[in-house]
Design an enzyme around this catalytic site. Structure first.
Site, short mmCIF file in Angstrom:
data_model
loop_
_atom_site.label_atom_id
_atom_site.label_comp_id
_atom_site.label_asym_id
_atom_site.label_seq_id
_atom_site.Cartn_x
_atom_site.Cartn_y
_atom_site.Cartn_z
N HIS A 27 0.83 -1.21 0.00
CA HIS A 27 0.00 0.00 0.00
C HIS A 27 0.87 1.26 0.00
O HIS A 27 0.46 2.30 0.51
CB HIS A 27 -0.96 0.02 1.19
CG HIS A 27 -2.10 -0.96 1.05
ND1 HIS A 27 -3.20 -0.71 0.27
CD2 HIS A 27 -2.29 -2.19 1.58
CE1 HIS A 27 -4.04 -1.74 0.33
NE2 HIS A 27 -3.51 -2.66 1.11
N THR A 28 2.05 1.15 -0.54
CA THR A 28 2.92 2.34 -0.64
C THR A 28 2.95 2.88 -2.07
O THR A 28 3.28 4.04 -2.27
CB THR A 28 4.36 2.01 -0.21
OG1 THR A 28 4.79 0.84 -0.92
CG2 THR A 28 4.46 1.76 1.28
N SER A 60 -7.84 -17.72 -24.58
CA SER A 60 -7.14 -18.07 -23.34
C SER A 60 -7.29 -19.56 -23.10
O SER A 60 -8.41 -20.07 -22.95
CB SER A 60 -7.74 -17.31 -22.14
OG SER A 60 -7.32 -17.95 -20.94
N GLY A 113 -3.53 -12.55 -6.43
CA GLY A 113 -2.63 -11.51 -5.96
C GLY A 113 -1.20 -11.68 -6.44
O GLY A 113 -0.28 -11.02 -5.96
N LEU A 114 -0.99 -12.58 -7.41
CA LEU A 114 0.37 -12.78 -7.94
C LEU A 114 0.52 -12.12 -9.31
O LEU A 114 1.45 -12.40 -10.05
CB LEU A 114 0.71 -14.27 -8.00
CG LEU A 114 0.74 -14.95 -6.62
CD1 LEU A 114 1.04 -16.44 -6.73
CD2 LEU A 114 1.77 -14.29 -5.71
N SER A 116 -1.35 -11.99 -12.22
CA SER A 116 -1.57 -12.61 -13.53
C SER A 116 -1.98 -11.55 -14.54
O SER A 116 -1.70 -11.68 -15.73
CB SER A 116 -2.64 -13.70 -13.43
OG SER A 116 -3.92 -13.14 -13.21
N GLU A 149 -4.41 -1.42 -18.14
CA GLU A 149 -5.18 -1.95 -17.01
C GLU A 149 -6.13 -0.89 -16.43
O GLU A 149 -7.27 -1.18 -16.09
CB GLU A 149 -4.23 -2.50 -15.92
CG GLU A 149 -4.98 -3.12 -14.76
CD GLU A 149 -4.33 -4.35 -14.15
OE1 GLU A 149 -3.37 -4.89 -14.72
OE2 GLU A 149 -4.80 -4.77 -13.08
N ASP A 161 3.00 -3.51 -10.17
CA ASP A 161 2.82 -4.84 -10.77
C ASP A 161 3.46 -4.93 -12.14
O ASP A 161 4.17 -5.88 -12.46
CB ASP A 161 1.32 -5.17 -10.91
CG ASP A 161 0.66 -5.34 -9.55
OD1 ASP A 161 1.38 -5.27 -8.53
OD2 ASP A 161 -0.57 -5.54 -9.53
P1 ADP Z 1 -4.18 -10.99 -10.24
O1 ADP Z 1 -3.51 -10.00 -11.11
O2 ADP Z 1 -3.81 -10.83 -8.80
O3 ADP Z 1 -4.02 -12.41 -10.69
P2 ADP Z 1 -6.50 -9.57 -11.16
O4 ADP Z 1 -7.92 -9.57 -10.71
O5 ADP Z 1 -5.77 -8.29 -11.17
O6 ADP Z 1 -5.75 -10.67 -10.28
O7 ADP Z 1 -6.40 -10.15 -12.63
C1 ADP Z 1 -7.04 -11.35 -12.97
C2 ADP Z 1 -7.70 -11.20 -14.34
O8 ADP Z 1 -6.68 -11.10 -15.36
C3 ADP Z 1 -8.54 -12.39 -14.73
O9 ADP Z 1 -9.85 -12.28 -14.23
C4 ADP Z 1 -8.48 -12.33 -16.25
O10 ADP Z 1 -9.42 -11.40 -16.74
C5 ADP Z 1 -7.09 -11.79 -16.53
N1 ADP Z 1 -6.12 -12.88 -16.77
C6 ADP Z 1 -4.93 -13.05 -16.18
N2 ADP Z 1 -4.29 -14.14 -16.67
C7 ADP Z 1 -5.11 -14.68 -17.60
C8 ADP Z 1 -5.02 -15.83 -18.47
N3 ADP Z 1 -3.97 -16.62 -18.47
N4 ADP Z 1 -6.08 -16.06 -19.28
C9 ADP Z 1 -7.14 -15.24 -19.29
N5 ADP Z 1 -7.26 -14.16 -18.51
C10 ADP Z 1 -6.26 -13.87 -17.68
MG MG Z 2 -3.72 -7.87 -11.08
#
Ligand code: ADP
Ligand code: MG
Length: 352
Positions: A27-28, A60, A113-114, A116, A149, A161
């Protein structure tokens, strides 16, 4: 299904990007402060080809979902919004992007939270850079990804991120000043490994809680007449603020100072203490923890072989990160068993 099976031709190119976990500095980033993420071994890979029918097509493998973009003036929702956003922000930066076939496959846990989402954006832009030979560097990739984003996926995120997914690796910690984008790769604490455990508690209140904390920090900065809380270095200054802004601001100030302490070079034991102090501050001052995260962190902190542990990410559920002595990775499994005995459903996310 492969790219070939989906699109009836082989991909022209592909690129990957890692997920990330934040070790310290929570949160910084939206306070112009300091963060310390590292890359995780899991990656997202994006394969690209040219689409011959004049429309983007995204697939996907994780979601087994295909989206055709019929109208480029109408932003799609869901996973397609991240990819479409990257293409559109690149166009706004002056590049000509043809219609693309995009295939996504990832081992990064989605929505845990990693990051993606940032891994998807960075891998997409890297692949497009490669396909079209675009003159953009890794910092610009992170900035384009963040714009995608915010403006297309509708997530008010900081730059951490995307910078982590674009610039960090698994052997180092990325120190990042989110105001100046000054950065440094630091070695991981010696003879340690990183373990991430999902608490099994979904981050239901995360977005409303996150927005509220952001607003509180803005209000605190306004009352202290600074641009951002990053400009306060002495925690005593926060005592003049009313409740709860005093505690919100104190978390940001002490958390930034903890990150700066790591820059001096610290032993694993001390790094672990800083992580423990970070958790206490997130729990008591910032109030973004929940009982499950506190329980998991407490068990991890008490387990021999673990130097320190804290919640990671925005909080209100989600994952914990622990710094574990090399060769003592079983300690994390034992801690997880104890946590599950207490009635929770946790899971080790890293290592996979
Ligand atoms: P985090 O970034 O912590 O994993 P987020 O809510 O910020 O969680 O992002 C998750 C979203 O990113 C998913 O709901 C999807 O829309 C998108 N996403 C991430 N990776 C994939 C993937 N491999 N295939 C499809 N969508 C993805
Ligand atoms: Mg995210």
């Amino acid at each position: 299904m492969t790219f070939q099976q989906i699109f009836n031709h082989p991909p022209e190119t592909q690129a990957s990007a890692s997920g990330r976990v934040n070790l310290l500095g929570e949160h910084t980033d939206y306070n112009d402060g300091f963060v310390l993420p590292t890359a995780i071994p899991q990656q997202t890979t994006v394969q690209l080809g040219f689409s011959n029918d004049g429309q983007h097509q995204f697939y996907s493998e994780n979601l087994q979902e295909r989206v055709n973009i019929l109208d480029i003036h109408h932003s799609p929702s869901g996973f397609a919004s991240y990819i479409f956003g990257c293409i559109e922000v690149l166009k706004q930066s002056g590049y000509t992007i043809p219609s693309l076939n995009v295939y996504v496959q990832s081992s990064v846990p989605i929505g845990s939270g990693l990051s993606s989402s940032a891994a998807l954006e960075v891998a997409t832009i890297r692949a497009i850079r490669q396909l079209l030979n675009l003159p953009i560097n890794d910092v610009e990739i992170a900035q384009i990804a963040q714009q995608a984003e915010i403006h297309y996926a509708g997530v008010q995120c900081g730059i951490m991120d995307q910078m982590a997914c674009s610039l960090a690796d698994t052997q180092h910690i990325l120190f990042l000043d989110t105001r100046t984008l000054e950065r440094r790769l630091l070695p991981l604490p010696e003879q340690t490994s990183i373990v991430v455990i999902d608490s099994g508690v979904p981050r239901t209140l995360a977005s409303s809680g996150y927005n509220q904390r952001r607003a509180e920090c803005q209000e605190a900065a306004k009352l202290l007449v600074v641009n951002a809380l990053r400009d306060i270095t002495d925690e005593k200054v926060t005592e003049t603020l009313p409740e709860p802004l005093n505690r919100r601001a104190r978390h940001v100030v002490t958390e930034n100072n903890r990150v700066l302490e790591v820059l001096q070079g610290v032993e694993p034991e001390h790094f672990g203490e800083l992580m423990n102090a970070s958790h206490a501050s997130l729990r008591d001052d910032y109030e973004v923890s929940v009982p499950a995260l506190d329980t998991l962190v407490e068990i991890l902190q008490k387990t021999p072989g673990i130097f320190g542990a804290r919640l990671t990410g925005a909080g209100f559920g989600g994952a914990c990160v622990a710094l574990v002595a090399l060769g003592k990775e079983k300690a994390a499994t034992q801690a997880l068993e104890q946590y599950c005995h207490a009635g929770y459903q946790g899971k080790i996310l890293v290592p996979s």
